[in-house]
Design an enzyme around this catalytic site. Sequence first.
Site, short mmCIF file in Angstrom:
data_model
loop_
_atom_site.label_atom_id
_atom_site.label_comp_id
_atom_site.label_asym_id
_atom_site.label_seq_id
_atom_site.Cartn_x
_atom_site.Cartn_y
_atom_site.Cartn_z
N THR B 146 0.81 -1.22 0.00
CA THR B 146 0.00 0.00 0.00
C THR B 146 0.84 1.27 0.00
OG1 THR B 146 -1.65 -1.21 1.27
CG2 THR B 146 -1.82 1.20 1.29
N GLU B 147 0.63 2.13 -0.97
CA GLU B 147 1.28 3.45 -1.06
C GLU B 147 2.80 3.35 -0.91
OE1 GLU B 147 -0.79 6.21 -1.64
OE2 GLU B 147 -2.43 4.78 -1.74
#
Lengths: 425, 401
Positions: B146-147
Amino acid sequence: MFGWEFPPHISGGLGTACYGLVKGMNHHHQQVIFVVPKLWGDEEPMADFVNASDVRIDYREKRFKKFWKNLTYLEVSSFLVPYLGPEEFKKFTDYAVHDRTDVDESIFSNKFEFSGKYGKNLMEEVSRYALVAAQIARDKNNFDIIHAHDWLAFPAGIAAKEISGKPLVVHVHATEFDRSGETVNQPVYDIERAGMEAADHVVAVSQLTKNIIVKKYGIPASKVTVLHNAVLDSSIIKSKYEKKVPEKIVTFLGRITFQKGPEYFVEAAKKVIERDPNVRFVMAGSGDLLNRMIHRVAELRMATRFHFTGFLKGNDVDHMYAISDVYVMPSVSEPFGIAPLEAVRHNTPVIISKQSGVAEVLRNAIKVDFWDVDAMADAIFALLHYDGISRMFKELGSEELKKLKWEHVAAKLVTVYEKTLAERS
Amino acid sequence: MRTICFYFQVHQPFRLKPYRFFDIGEDHHYWDDYLNRNVIRKVAQKCYLPMNALLLDLIHQHKGKFKVAFSLSGTFLDQMETYAPDVLESFQKLVATGQVELLNETYTHSLAALKSKDEFQALVKKHQDRIKELFNGYQPKVFRNTELIYSDQIGAMVADLGYEAVLTEGAKHILGWKSPNYVYSNANAPKLKVLLKNFLLSDDIAFRFSNKTWADYPLTTEKFVNWINAIPKEEQVLNLFMDYETFGEHQWAETGIFEFMKHLPEAVFSNSDFTFSTPSEVAANVSPVSKIHVPVPISWADEERDLTAWLGNDMQDEAFDRLYELEKLVKGIDDPEIKRDWGYLQTSDHFYYMCTKFFSDGSVHEYFSPYDTPYDAFINFMNVLSDFMLRVKQKQAELQS
């Protein structure tokens, strides 16, 4: 009567109280001319409403000019003006920072619009309102006495008295000391004091408020009469609205501002949750301390037990009272405080601060000092767990409520009027 | 070999509807179906459909020489299936060319890697299964958290799952004097290769492309190819990682972003010695120069390139801790709706909306948030979470009796 708001367009207790009072006066067949800065078109047709925006003004009148001169230069240098909601707050600060034009040219045209809300241009509107008041006093000469509600309408009352020569009663629903603590806004204080001094008689909503008027404004006690507020309807409300969560609910409902003491409610909640996690706390309302309260609740790690609803309107207010098991009003300084009476109508036991006027009329409630969060937590815990005491409060509270009628308040007010008129002649 | 590695993040969260205190205990549908559908349809028209068509053309035109990689979050896949099957079909076509690589991530684009290894693995497994199901048995070899959130420890968990490489940010504070244009390896699990985003050149496209106050505006393909030619010859890999919504959504079509991409491969081939590769090709062909130490998690967000976009203020920490307290309880309940909501509530965006960093990056947060203030975001999330907790406890009581 000069007011600043009237139901349904209200931002606080002042509008509700004016409404109850007008209704009570109606009961006693008293004719009332009620002046509010802006009419919205859907008020009940009880009083003869005069929309201040519709009055044509003769600005060449010398006495008007004098008035304008006396009031124009008052500026609010604090953001703590009454009932300033977030929306108005923003407008107000925008105004204060960006587009302050001390004298608006439109004042010199024949007709002008009042925004009807607090905030932006507040001082300007107060003085314009006074100007219009003088015009009304000249046009409508069929009245006996002038009655002005709270400082916003005091200049209007003074102007009307000056031009008509009729006696003035000022009604104090709140003082600058309630709103701002000891750091008062000087121009507001000055207006309040000028109004009380110019008045032939002063009405205070509680003994608490009378004490402030005597002590802080130097008004002789003999000139001040206490008229407690009442409730429009004292019947018990049996709501069909049901609670959807299994836990008991403890509620704070009001503006989230310094005056209302929301932080003491948050701290007391933490103490209760530590002992009994099966409780939900609700803070309903909005105000300049809202974000700080949210932060504090997150910091105390109780956000799944402590909820915020934002500003509640209409039915939601009733629903909130209906599902509450305890109602708490921890006000730091509350001239009266009508909300606990609403809670009693919903059969909800209440805890009120000793620093509230309502404590003078509601005997069957737990009263604590606003700063005593331990006592507040104890009281909440007791009302949640010991059925005996909460049942007792429910029964006795609703009995007490029946005695608080606006007709009674209006009857006393009529006596005040009569006395004032008698002293004059 | 000098090569450009394009990777695009494609993610949409399930945004919460305005959920009031009065709804707790009664309303168990949390998602703003109308808003979510509208966002997907809008972005589909502005970005996904035209950009997928453009990429498909480029792949055909350059016959196996142009390639890109995607990570499609599970919440995006779910919404695409429901609201935009046409977009799903266009992604399937792209993957079928063999020039498009898919990466794995946690199914709901969550922050689980920071909290629970169990939950992290479960969400990765779910993503693997879903990609396999939708893309004809496809099995990703490279992981992107994630990110781009990454640390040595997260890398080790990724290596345990059998991945060859992981993508993250070429954050200045971990690189120091080192260049992001090499392949590195995880400090604890040296077999895992670490590809670092070149944030200068990536952000020239993703953020600065249409910025008229930027000294290098307007960005042309000639200029861009000159810049990559200026990279020292020994530096081999240029990782251009960005949000897919850069194309047509963050940078509107009117800025010329599509024209830029349309001509970029040709300009690269004719005026430089760069090729295009997917992350797994880079991992297979380029040897790591050294280990990279990342003791504290980094990400690609904001100036700080750390976790403060999602965690750190009291509201974010409270929401995050209360949510993950439920993990054990949820694991014990076999209910598809509870499982679904548990996953969707973990999506990092919910915590991003609660961020109170109002300075330079505040406007970016505001752009992405459906809420007026971080406080509103927090209240809404906590109301939903309170209802979810009641449901979980009720289910658990049912199971026990």
